[in-house]
Design an enzyme around this catalytic site. Structure first.
Site, PDB file in Angstrom:
ATOM      1  N   ASP A 162       0.862  -1.442  -0.052  1.00 46.59           N
ATOM      2  CA  ASP A 162       0.035   0.069  -0.032  1.00 46.59           C
ATOM      3  C   ASP A 162       1.048   1.150  -0.052  1.00 46.59           C
ATOM      4  O   ASP A 162       0.524   2.159   0.874  1.00 46.59           O
ATOM      5  CB  ASP A 162      -0.643   0.031   1.374  1.00 46.59           C
ATOM      6  CG  ASP A 162      -1.856   1.178   1.347  1.00 46.59           C
ATOM      7  OD1 ASP A 162      -2.255   1.351   0.355  1.00 46.59           O
ATOM      8  OD2 ASP A 162      -2.295   1.556   2.436  1.00 46.59           O
ATOM      9  N   GLU A 417       3.587  -7.896   7.652  1.00 45.92           N
ATOM     10  CA  GLU A 417       2.117  -8.662   7.217  1.00 45.92           C
ATOM     11  C   GLU A 417       2.247  -9.616   6.072  1.00 45.92           C
ATOM     12  O   GLU A 417       1.388  -9.785   5.274  1.00 45.92           O
ATOM     13  CB  GLU A 417       1.086  -7.561   6.775  1.00 45.92           C
ATOM     14  CG  GLU A 417       0.785  -6.524   7.695  1.00 45.92           C
ATOM     15  CD  GLU A 417      -0.519  -5.594   7.481  1.00 45.92           C
ATOM     16  OE1 GLU A 417      -0.943  -5.446   6.385  1.00 45.92           O
ATOM     17  OE2 GLU A 417      -0.860  -5.161   8.478  1.00 45.92           O
ATOM     18  N   TYR A 472      -6.576  -3.024  12.859  1.00 43.16           N
ATOM     19  CA  TYR A 472      -7.305  -1.954  12.567  1.00 43.16           C
ATOM     20  C   TYR A 472      -8.629  -2.001  13.226  1.00 43.16           C
ATOM     21  O   TYR A 472      -9.647  -2.115  12.340  1.00 43.16           O
ATOM     22  CB  TYR A 472      -7.166  -1.947  11.037  1.00 43.16           C
ATOM     23  CG  TYR A 472      -5.762  -1.194  10.633  1.00 43.16           C
ATOM     24  CD1 TYR A 472      -5.619   0.360  10.695  1.00 43.16           C
ATOM     25  CD2 TYR A 472      -4.802  -2.035  10.115  1.00 43.16           C
ATOM     26  CE1 TYR A 472      -4.692   0.813  10.290  1.00 43.16           C
ATOM     27  CE2 TYR A 472      -3.430  -1.593   9.861  1.00 43.16           C
ATOM     28  CZ  TYR A 472      -3.365  -0.122   9.972  1.00 43.16           C
ATOM     29  OH  TYR A 472      -2.227   0.347   9.550  1.00 43.16           O
TER      30      TYR A 472
HETATM   31  C1  BDP Z   1      -1.417  -2.363   6.631  1.00 46.28           C
HETATM   32  C2  BDP Z   1      -0.007  -2.066   5.783  1.00 46.28           C
HETATM   33  C3  BDP Z   1       0.198  -0.821   5.350  1.00 46.28           C
HETATM   34  C4  BDP Z   1      -0.954   0.064   5.074  1.00 46.28           C
HETATM   35  C5  BDP Z   1      -2.090   0.025   6.290  1.00 46.28           C
HETATM   36  C6  BDP Z   1      -3.284   0.421   5.720  1.00 46.28           C
HETATM   37  O1  BDP Z   1       1.004  -2.717   6.539  1.00 46.28           O
HETATM   38  O2  BDP Z   1       1.352  -0.730   4.640  1.00 46.28           O
HETATM   39  O3  BDP Z   1      -0.867   1.305   4.594  1.00 46.28           O
HETATM   40  O4  BDP Z   1      -2.263  -1.413   6.416  1.00 46.28           O
HETATM   41  O5  BDP Z   1      -4.318  -0.239   5.374  1.00 46.28           O
HETATM   42  O6  BDP Z   1      -2.147  -3.496   5.898  1.00 46.28           O
HETATM   43  O7  BDP Z   1      -3.413   2.045   5.949  1.00 46.28           O
END
Ligand code: BDP
Length: 609
Positions: A162, A417, A472
């Site tokens: 990302d 990840e 998250y």
């Molecule tokens: C995680 C990743 C990171 C992304 C983040 C996101 O490690 O690189 O930018 O989530 O979704 O999956 O903001």
């Protein structure tokens, strides 16, 4: 690998500045001998910088393939008799280099330095032409991986991470000299006993053979006073009443190495900063100098407007100043090794670093969210396979060999990840963990776990010293439901604690936030929601003793490939891309902090007073 330095026997000449530049969409460069000289009419681009955002056209921004850089430079006549080396801080992702038409080096991997001995190909006192073909293509055997899709409109690069695939010469290029017999590498490690410290070194000498030479190592304190010495290619120096390198206080000694002939004349000298400190994982604690350390800071990116991933000292100093303003004591080099200047700065200022390889995008379940329609297994002959693992091993090796003498680096992060809930993942990672340990036994090793591999599914965390978790809750799951998120986050963390007795560092948590969107309620994308989500997360971390660190995702907004979930890039920064604070930047420097982070911040402020 030794960083180039000016010493009494060595000289460094910067090649940064404007280089001639050509795209090569029809792949004519090699057939048309651009390695000998680029066509007359070219663009000019700055080095260091990504080339993608310099011009208004999409052709440059989304270009896929080799681009060509060219510079002519005089090699000083006074360098006669020296060994002359051409060194690139990085070329993203693959480079072939010619000097005066002669191929001198090829390098795979976009985030580590490489060099070539060009003594025999340069013309002293004359103009010399340096040409570099830099390829930005990511395939199944590169790190990060990707693939190129053939479309009616030409090639299109796909990848599973990302952040935007910026490319070019991102870091400084130099010519430097060494004597014909020279220090090729050194590994320094330090330990403590009571209030004494010890500094051990092991070095390699290369080049012309010397008869009866001697090596002297001298350690000086920050005031330049000699505090210890040793002789030989390996040695240990005792430092009484050692001034330790500490988070928040980057005290450095200088280790000077001298290569001396039997008649007493100095052949080579090299000097590097050393921090005396120890790092250790004990139970679920992370100890620096024997004291529990609590990581507070951010996952970052090398990313800024116009420059892309090009290193820039102004941006670097500003970012460190903002980290300090936020009360951060650490950051992770997500998701690749950063410029060496960044680690040097962290060493001098006592900022703790989790140093990461470019092992990102090794997860095609996650990849399918970024590349719609992708439906392939992560580990297979056709996708991530032995060749990828070899590239990963090499990237890890280059990272450790480049960074192992930095006191700021306290932990190696092998990957971000990756898939970690399959047999394939264990086969892939077990040898890499061994490799990391054999390269450097002085630092713990970890990888960053994804939310798809919670404790009941993960099959690789037992191989590592720490748990690093990206979660998250409140964003990708429990969106807009911070109460549910709080319960779910706490439940999962307790399950990790029950399964492993290891320190937990929360390496990512956060919410996309568009600066300027406000709400009285907890509405995703608003500045208030980011504040509330971070506060919720910090409350949970405070309830779990094994949590020894919190790195908010992200320090600043950053560029990504286009997708429906990204509004002109990823907006999880507490700063905007041009480094203006969102509401969370104010609140997480104060009320939003966890109790333990606050304790660190207060003791640090007391020291500063
Ligand atoms: C995680 C990743 C990171 C992304 C983040 C996101 O490690 O690189 O930018 O989530 O979704 O999956 O903001």
């Amino acid at each position: 690998m030794l960083a180039p330095r000016d010493t009494s026997t060595r000289e460094v000449k910067s090649l940064d500045g404007l280089w001639r530049f050509s795209l090569d969409p029809d792949r004519r460069g090699r057939a048309d001998t651009w390695n000998v000289g680029l066509p007359l009419k070219t663009r000019e681009v700055p080095v260091p910088a990504s080339y993608n955002d310099l011009f208004p056209d999409g052709d440059v921004h989304d270009y896929v393939g080799e681009v060509w850089y060219e510079l002519t430079t005089v090699v000083p006549a006074r360098w006669d008799g020296s060994r002359i080396v051409l060194r690139f801080g990085s070329a993203t992702h693959h480079a072939t280099v010619w000097v005066n038409g002669i191929e001198t080096v090829e390098h795979h991997g976009g985030y580590t330095p490489f060099e070539a001995d060009v003594t025999e190909v340069v013309r002293l006192g004359e103009m010399n032409r340096i040409v570099v073909a830099v390829d930005n293509v990511l395939n199944w055997h590169t790190l990060p991986p990707g693939y190129v899709e053939d479309t009616e409109d030409g090639p299109r690069q796909r990848y599973f991470h990302d952040f935007f695939n910026y490319a070019g010469l991102h870091r400084s290029v130099v010519l430097y000299t060494t004597p014909q017999s020279y220090f090729a590498d050194v590994f320094v490690s330090t330990s403590r006993a009571g209030d004494s410290g010890s500094v051990s070194y092991e070095l390699q000498i290369a080049g012309a053979a010397l008869e009866g030479h001697e090596i002297r190592a001298i350690l000086r304190d920050a005031m330049g006073a000699e505090v210890a010495g040793a002789t030989g290619t390996a040695g240990t120096m005792l430092v009484e009443h050692a001034h330790l390198w500490k988070p928040g206080e980057g005290y450095l000694y200088q280790l000077s190495l001298e290569l001396v002939t039997s008649s007493g004349s100095v052949v080579d000298t090299y000097s590097l900063p050393i921090g005396i400190r120890t790092v250790e994982v004990r139970g679920s604690e992370f100890l620096i100098n024997g004291e529990p350390f609590y990581f507070r800071g951010f996952g970052k990116h090398e990313d800024s407007p116009v420059r892309g991933k090009g290193h820039d000292n102004a941006i670097m100093v500003h970012d460190f100043a903002l980290l300090e303003w936020m009360g951060a004591n650490s950051f992770r080099t997500s998701h690749y090794p950063y410029a060496e200047e960044v680690l040097d700065y962290a060493d001098r200022h006592g900022v703790v670093v989790i140093d990461e390889t470019p092992g990102v995008g090794l997860n095609l379940v996650l990849g399918a969210m970024l590349v719609p329609g992708l439906s392939k297994p992560t580990f297979s002959e056709e996708t991530i396979n032995r060749a990828t693992q070899e590239a990963h091993r090499e990237a890890l090796r280059e990272l450790v060999l480049r960074d192992r003498n930095h006191p700021s680096v306290v932990l190696w992060s092998i990957a971000n990840e990756p898939e970690s809930d399959s047999d394939g993942s264990r086969q892939y990672f077990a040898p890499l963990v061994e490799e990391a340990r054999s390269l450097d036994a002085t630092r713990p090793v970890g990888f960053v776990n994804v939310m798809f591999a919670p404790p009941e599914k993960d099959v690789i965390s037992d191989l590592f010293d720490v748990l690093m978790l990206n979660r998250y809750y409140g964003w990708y799951v429990n969106t807009g439901d911070l109460r549910g998120a709080e319960r779910a986050l706490e439940g999962e963390l307790r399950a990790w604690v029950a399964k492993h007795e290891k320190p937990i560092i929360m390496t990512e948590y956060g919410a996309d936030t568009l600066a300027g969107i406000h709400s009285t309620r907890a509405v995703p994308w608003s500045e208030e929601y980011q504040v509330e989500l971070l506060e919720m997360s910090h409350r949970v971390f405070d309830r779990i003793d094994a949590v020894v660190g919190e790195h908010i995702w992200n320090f600043a907004d950053f560029a990504t490939a286009p997708s429906v979930g990204r509004v002109d890039g990823n907006k999880k920064g507490v700063f905007t891309r041009d480094r203006n604070p969102k509401a969370a930047a104010h609140s997480s420097g104060g009320a939003g902090m966890t109790r333990r982070a606050e304790t660190w911040w207060l003791s640090r402020s007391a020291r500063a007073d």
